[in-house]
Structure formats: C-alpha cells, structure tokens
Design an enzyme around this catalytic site. Structure first.
Site, short mmCIF file in Angstrom:
data_model
loop_
_atom_site.label_atom_id
_atom_site.label_comp_id
_atom_site.label_asym_id
_atom_site.label_seq_id
_atom_site.Cartn_x
_atom_site.Cartn_y
_atom_site.Cartn_z
N CYS A 1 40.63 42.54 45.36
CA CYS A 1 39.44 43.30 44.69
C CYS A 1 39.32 44.45 45.35
O CYS A 1 39.65 45.30 45.95
CB CYS A 1 38.59 42.10 44.30
N HIS B 1 41.93 39.42 40.69
CA HIS B 1 41.96 37.99 41.50
C HIS B 1 43.03 37.20 41.21
O HIS B 1 42.80 36.32 40.19
CB HIS B 1 40.53 37.45 41.06
N GLU C 1 43.55 34.47 42.69
CA GLU C 1 43.05 33.14 42.84
C GLU C 1 42.39 32.70 41.73
O GLU C 1 42.03 31.48 41.71
CB GLU C 1 42.05 33.07 44.14
#
Length: 217
Positions: free
Chosen positions: A82, A198, A200
């Site tokens: 990001c 992202h 994750e």
C-alpha cells in the site's frame, strides 16, 4: 529452515495483520523497528497506511529509507504494501485542501514516478478489484486472472515510463488495475517488489501472492 521475515515497524501500517498473513506462509516472522534485524532478515516487509508525507517522515526517522536502499543494493528482498509501495517512488503529491497548493514529498527514489490522486468518480478506491499481471510474473504465479484483491487508497502511480534500457537487465514487471483510470497495482523488480493492494486482507488470492514472495527468499 523457514525464511526469516521482518515486518518493519516504523509507526505506520497494519503490522499485526501483515505478521499473521506472513506467518501463514510458514515464514518465521518478527515485527520490529530494529535496523540490524531488518537488514539481516531474509525478507523485509514495509507496510504503510495514511498519507504519503507522514509515512515518509516516519520511515526516514526510523532509518527505513537507508535500510531499503542497502537491502536492494545487496540483492536482499523487500516487499512494500500500500503506502509502503508508494514511498518507493520518487515523490508523492498530496492535496492539502481546495485553496492550498498541492504538496510534493520526496520518496525513497527506488523507482522513477509520481504518486498522484486518482482521477475517478469515487475516491477513495475502496474494495475488491481485479488486476492484470504481466507474463512471467512470480508474485501472481498460480493466481486465477479473475481473482480480486482488496484496495484502500486515493493515490497511486498513474504512469509508468521506466524500462531498463539494457538487454542484460530485465525491465520491471508491472501489474495494472483500473479505478476510473489505469494505475500501477504491483511491481516486481529484482529484489524489490510491492503491491498497492493489501495482500494480507485479500483472502486466498492475497495469501498466494505472499507465499509466492516468500518462496523467492
């Protein structure tokens, strides 16, 4: 032995989310601001959220810009996420308010280019979107082309003009996405990789991207 990964804690980013996601790849993960650990790890993850200028100031204060530069110069893998991707570029331009001039902040300068506000009907770009990786991408190996990734951002790199200019040195592999206009969604450049989305927070598709990165360590 599992690869040793450091999630660099410089005061910005979803540290624990990144840690948990990296641990699911089987890596040995540490969250720390210690520069020696960040330099010595097999892989370094640089997360980031919020404003470009604030992230860059915090990164410099923690010595992160020098750590990234030393790792890349030595061929040691780094993954930006990001705003952790955005600060790898030459500069970011942020809008202070409608009556003030835009503010330019110098980035790490690992790649040429400017992080700018997206030209789209709705900003921020928040939610799930597809990406278009280039042929030969290692980050997206085995990822279905229809998979979607989770984005939260108002700024991005809208133009990419950088090629190696050498037959012996491979040009970076650039992945694109679109929200109102095309923007850079990921870059793979030797030891330096980054994603605007992202991973994750991107379910199985994001987990595969992280596992692919760990496999290169």
């Amino acid at each position: 032995m599992p690869s040793r990964v450091v999630v660099f804690d410089y005061g910005s980013g979803n540290l624990r989310s990144a840690q948990r996601a990296m641990e699911r790849t089987g890596a040995d993960v540490t969250v720390t601001s210690d520069p020696h650990a960040a330099l010595d790890a097999d892989g370094l993850v640089v997360p980031g959220v919020g404003a470009f200028s604030a992230c860059m100031a915090s990164l410099r204060a923690a010595g992160g810009d020098r750590i990234i530069g030393r790792r890349v110069a030595g061929g040691r893998p780094v993954l930006g996420i990001c705003v952790g991707m955005q600060v790898l570029f030459e500069r970011g331009i942020e809008q202070a308010d409608v009556q003030a001039e835009d503010r330019a902040t110098e980035g790490c300068g690992e790649w040429p280019g400017t992080v700018e506000r997206l030209h789209a009907p709705v900003v921020p770009h928040m939610g799930w979107n597809t990406v278009a990786p280039p042929e030969g991408s290692r980050l997206f190996s085995g990822v279905d082309p229809e998979e979607r990734f989770y984005f939260v951002h108002s700024y991005a790199v809208r133009h990419w003009d950088f090629t190696s200019g050498s037959e012996r040195i491979r040009s970076p592999r650039v992945t694109w996405s679109e929200h109102g206009e095309p923007f850079v969604a990921a870059v793979e450049n030797g030891p330096l990789s980054a994603t605007q989305f992202h991973p994750e927070k991107s379910g199985d598709a994001g987990a595969r991207v992280l596992a692919n990165w760990v496999a290169t360590l």
